[in-house]
Scaffold this motif. Structure first.
Motif, PDB file in Angstrom:
ATOM      1  N   ASP A  42       0.821  -1.220   0.000  1.00 20.34           N
ATOM      2  CA  ASP A  42       0.000   0.000   0.000  1.00 20.34           C
ATOM      3  C   ASP A  42       0.848   1.260   0.000  1.00 20.34           C
ATOM      4  N   TYR A  43       1.833   1.325   0.891  1.00 22.78           N
ATOM      5  CA  TYR A  43       2.604   2.555   0.998  1.00 22.78           C
ATOM      6  C   TYR A  43       3.495   2.774  -0.227  1.00 22.78           C
ATOM      7  N   VAL A  44       3.886   1.696  -0.892  1.00 24.58           N
ATOM      8  CA  VAL A  44       4.694   1.848  -2.106  1.00 24.58           C
ATOM      9  C   VAL A  44       3.824   2.310  -3.270  1.00 24.58           C
ATOM     10  N   GLN A  45       2.580   1.836  -3.309  1.00 25.58           N
ATOM     11  CA  GLN A  45       1.674   2.291  -4.355  1.00 25.58           C
ATOM     12  C   GLN A  45       1.454   3.796  -4.276  1.00 25.58           C
ATOM     13  N   LYS A  46       1.505   4.324  -3.061  1.00 25.20           N
ATOM     14  CA  LYS A  46       1.280   5.759  -2.882  1.00 25.20           C
ATOM     15  C   LYS A  46       2.480   6.587  -3.352  1.00 25.20           C
ATOM     16  N   ILE A  47       3.688   6.088  -3.058  1.00 30.74           N
ATOM     17  CA  ILE A  47       4.869   6.880  -3.407  1.00 30.74           C
ATOM     18  C   ILE A  47       5.485   6.451  -4.733  1.00 30.74           C
ATOM     19  N   GLY A  48       5.213   5.207  -5.151  1.00 23.86           N
ATOM     20  CA  GLY A  48       5.722   4.723  -6.421  1.00 23.86           C
ATOM     21  C   GLY A  48       7.192   4.350  -6.377  1.00 23.86           C
ATOM     22  N   LEU A  49       7.636   3.660  -7.434  1.00 26.04           N
ATOM     23  CA  LEU A  49       9.036   3.282  -7.589  1.00 26.04           C
ATOM     24  C   LEU A  49       9.516   3.829  -8.929  1.00 26.04           C
ATOM     25  N   SER A  50      10.519   4.652  -8.889  1.00 23.78           N
ATOM     26  CA  SER A  50      11.066   5.221 -10.118  1.00 23.78           C
ATOM     27  C   SER A  50      12.062   4.244 -10.726  1.00 23.78           C
ATOM     28  N   ALA A  51      11.675   3.648 -11.869  1.00 28.05           N
ATOM     29  CA  ALA A  51      12.438   2.533 -12.416  1.00 28.05           C
ATOM     30  C   ALA A  51      13.511   2.937 -13.410  1.00 28.05           C
ATOM     31  N   ASN A  52      13.433   4.179 -13.926  1.00 26.09           N
ATOM     32  CA  ASN A  52      14.424   4.616 -14.908  1.00 26.09           C
ATOM     33  C   ASN A  52      14.421   3.627 -16.087  1.00 26.09           C
ATOM     34  N   THR A  53      15.566   3.154 -16.531  1.00 26.66           N
ATOM     35  CA  THR A  53      15.627   2.194 -17.648  1.00 26.66           C
ATOM     36  C   THR A  53      15.711   0.758 -17.155  1.00 26.66           C
ATOM     37  N   LEU A  54      15.383   0.546 -15.890  1.00 24.89           N
ATOM     38  CA  LEU A  54      15.538  -0.770 -15.281  1.00 24.89           C
ATOM     39  C   LEU A  54      14.726  -1.864 -15.975  1.00 24.89           C
ATOM     40  N   PRO A  55      13.484  -1.634 -16.393  1.00 25.89           N
ATOM     41  CA  PRO A  55      12.742  -2.711 -17.062  1.00 25.89           C
ATOM     42  C   PRO A  55      13.480  -3.268 -18.278  1.00 25.89           C
ATOM     43  N   LYS A  70      16.523   1.414  -5.512  1.00 29.26           N
ATOM     44  CA  LYS A  70      16.983   2.747  -5.905  1.00 29.26           C
ATOM     45  C   LYS A  70      18.430   2.703  -6.378  1.00 29.26           C
ATOM     46  N   SER A  71      19.257   1.896  -5.714  1.00 27.82           N
ATOM     47  CA  SER A  71      20.676   1.849  -6.084  1.00 27.82           C
ATOM     48  C   SER A  71      20.866   1.294  -7.494  1.00 27.82           C
ATOM     49  N   VAL A  72      20.086   0.287  -7.870  1.00 29.10           N
ATOM     50  CA  VAL A  72      20.251  -0.270  -9.219  1.00 29.10           C
ATOM     51  C   VAL A  72      19.468   0.525 -10.260  1.00 29.10           C
ATOM     52  N   ALA A  73      18.388   1.190  -9.839  1.00 29.39           N
ATOM     53  CA  ALA A  73      17.669   2.054 -10.779  1.00 29.39           C
ATOM     54  C   ALA A  73      18.528   3.250 -11.174  1.00 29.39           C
ATOM     55  N   ASP A  74      19.335   3.719 -10.231  1.00 25.37           N
ATOM     56  CA  ASP A  74      20.219   4.842 -10.513  1.00 25.37           C
ATOM     57  C   ASP A  74      21.415   4.422 -11.364  1.00 25.37           C
ATOM     58  N   ALA A  75      21.749   3.135 -11.320  1.00 25.89           N
ATOM     59  CA  ALA A  75      22.886   2.632 -12.103  1.00 25.89           C
ATOM     60  C   ALA A  75      22.526   1.263 -12.673  1.00 25.89           C
ATOM     61  N   PRO A  76      21.645   1.226 -13.682  1.00 24.90           N
ATOM     62  CA  PRO A  76      21.145  -0.050 -14.204  1.00 24.90           C
ATOM     63  C   PRO A  76      22.233  -1.000 -14.681  1.00 24.90           C
ATOM     64  N   GLU A  77      23.363  -0.455 -15.094  1.00 20.00           N
ATOM     65  CA  GLU A  77      24.445  -1.312 -15.594  1.00 20.00           C
ATOM     66  C   GLU A  77      25.035  -2.192 -14.493  1.00 20.00           C
ATOM     67  N   THR A  78      24.749  -1.872 -13.231  1.00 21.64           N
ATOM     68  CA  THR A  78      25.264  -2.676 -12.111  1.00 21.64           C
ATOM     69  C   THR A  78      24.300  -3.778 -11.694  1.00 21.64           C
TER      70      THR A  78
END
Length: 417
Positions: free
Chosen positions: A287-300, A381-389
């Motif tokens: 529930d709380y994640v649905q409210k704030i969301g997850l910023s995925a960047n190019t992760l998908p 967040k750490s891998v979304a910020d650096a998807p290559e890792t």
């Protein structure tokens, strides 16, 4: 007597095996170190267990007979208290610690504590019974000691002029353990981390030699121990990807062994990525994640490509016999939604096959508290910020124990490294 398999996996997210990793991981692990599980942590337990079988048989109690398991636990309490008194942590240490602070301790006192006798197939017998049959210390199904097991029991029993059977006999007859003036010496000589004597080392050398004779493909693991600098690579996040490279370089003269080692590497990579995707799907439904969301960047896009390549890499080294179906369903996935649907369908089928509920049903969480949302979000967040890792990060986060460090301990105990 049938031994119960107690399983502890290496990460909290894996603790109930939601993706069916235990079977394929066990298959892969058995191609390297079949006598080990994640619960076998010290060879001294097997010396103690051999002694317990020998001592009880000399007192007319054999495996399978009534009260055999309770009598093994009687002896394990004695050894556990000695080990804790000597400063070592053993199985059930939290149950033994209160006993060491008493002024008086006899077996009848221990028997009045039900917690000490809970789960009799747990403890030294549950953790080491099955592996001891693989070492051929115990006969199949724990029916008794083998000739090697009898030799190990004899060697463990006699150390530095002490005979553990004497102390065990007094303990089993109800004598106050703490009244023994030499108790600290008993603890020093027999505690878990005490140095084995020559006879015990030689028995372990023979056990290792016999294992290698039966399984020559894995003999180099024992004949050519992994150097410490290579083992050290596996202990740090920054060097972990070099760990498998170091193993492959060390065993380069043994192609089939290298294939098995690379299979560990490929399994970790794919299973880690898939575990990440599954936990992502779980956490985003909180529930709380649905409210704030997850910023995925190019992760998908990154995770889809990484999963596809990892699945192909695994299938390329698994050999002619397919024992894990999941890679075949992922090696040609076209896009992120397809990959997610495949992972969730796999999870659902696996859970239902066990007769349990899937954690996720549609857009809702069906089983609560299976993933720590806060910790996952930090990692995400750490891998979304650096998807290559992503690949190296998930492999480290969800790494497994392939027992190379355990083998080093057994080798050191046996005096061969």
């Amino acid at each position: 007597m049938k031994f119960t398999d107690f399983v502890i996996t290496e990460s909290a997210g894996n603790s109930v095996d939601p993706l069916g990793y235990l079977k394929p991981a066990g298959e892969i692990s058995s191609g390297l170190f079949r006598p080990f599980t994640v619960l076998t942590n010290h060879p001294a337990y097997q010396g103690f267990l051999a002694f317990a079988f020998s001592f009880l048989e000399r007192n007319s109690l054999k495996p399978g007979q009534k009260n055999f398991l309770r009598r093994v636990r009687d002896l394990e309490i004695l050894w556990g208290v000695l080990s804790v008194r000597g400063g070592d942590s053993v199985i059930n240490v939290t149950k033994y610690e209160p006993l060491t602070g008493q002024d008086y301790l006899c077996l009848d006192d221990a028997k009045k504590r039900p917690a000490l006798y809970a789960r009799l197939n747990y403890g030294a017998l549950g953790h080491y019974g099955g592996p001891s049959t693989t070492w051929r210390i115990l006969q199949p199904n724990g029916a008794g000691l083998s000739a090697s097991g009898a030799a190990l029991a004899e060697a463990w029993q006699h150390r530095n002029g002490f005979d553990f059977a004497n102390l065990a006999t007094r303990w089993m007859s109800g004598v106050d353990l703490f009244a023994d003036a030499a108790l600290d010496e008993w603890a020093r000589v027999y505690r878990l981390d005490a140095e084995p004597e020559s006879a015990e080392r030689k028995t372990w050398q023979a056990l290792i030699h016999d294992l290698c004779s039966r399984e020559p493909l894995i003999a180099p693991l024992w004949d050519e121990p992994v150097p410490e600098d290579v083992l050290a690579l596996g202990r740090q996040v920054d060097t972990y990807t070099s760990f498998f490279q170091g193993l492959l370089a060390h065993y380069k003269a043994h192609p089939e062994l290298c294939r098995r080692i690379e299979l560990c590497n490929c399994f970790e990579r794919l299973s880690g990525l898939v575990q990440f995707v599954f936990e992502w799907e779980y956490v985003r439904r909180l529930d709380y994640v649905q409210k704030i969301g997850l910023s995925a960047n190019t992760l998908p896009t990154q995770v889809t490509n990484d999963v596809r390549e990892a699945a192909r890499a695994f299938r390329a080294v698994q050999g002619s016999r397919e024992f894990w179906a999941l890679p075949g369903t992922l090696e040609n996935i076209a896009d992120f939604p397809t990959m997610v649907a495949t992972v969730l369908a796999h999870h659902s089928a696996h859970q239902r096959g066990k007769g349990t509920s899937p954690f996720i049903t549609g857009d809702a969480i069906a089983v609560q508290d299976r993933v720590d949302g806060q910790k996952f979000m930090q990692f995400f967040k750490s891998v979304a910020d650096a998807p290559e890792t992503l690949l190296s990060a998930t492999q480290w986060r969800y790494r497994r124990n392939w027992h190379f460090a355990r083998a080093q301990l057994w080798q050191q105990y046996a005096g061969i490294q």
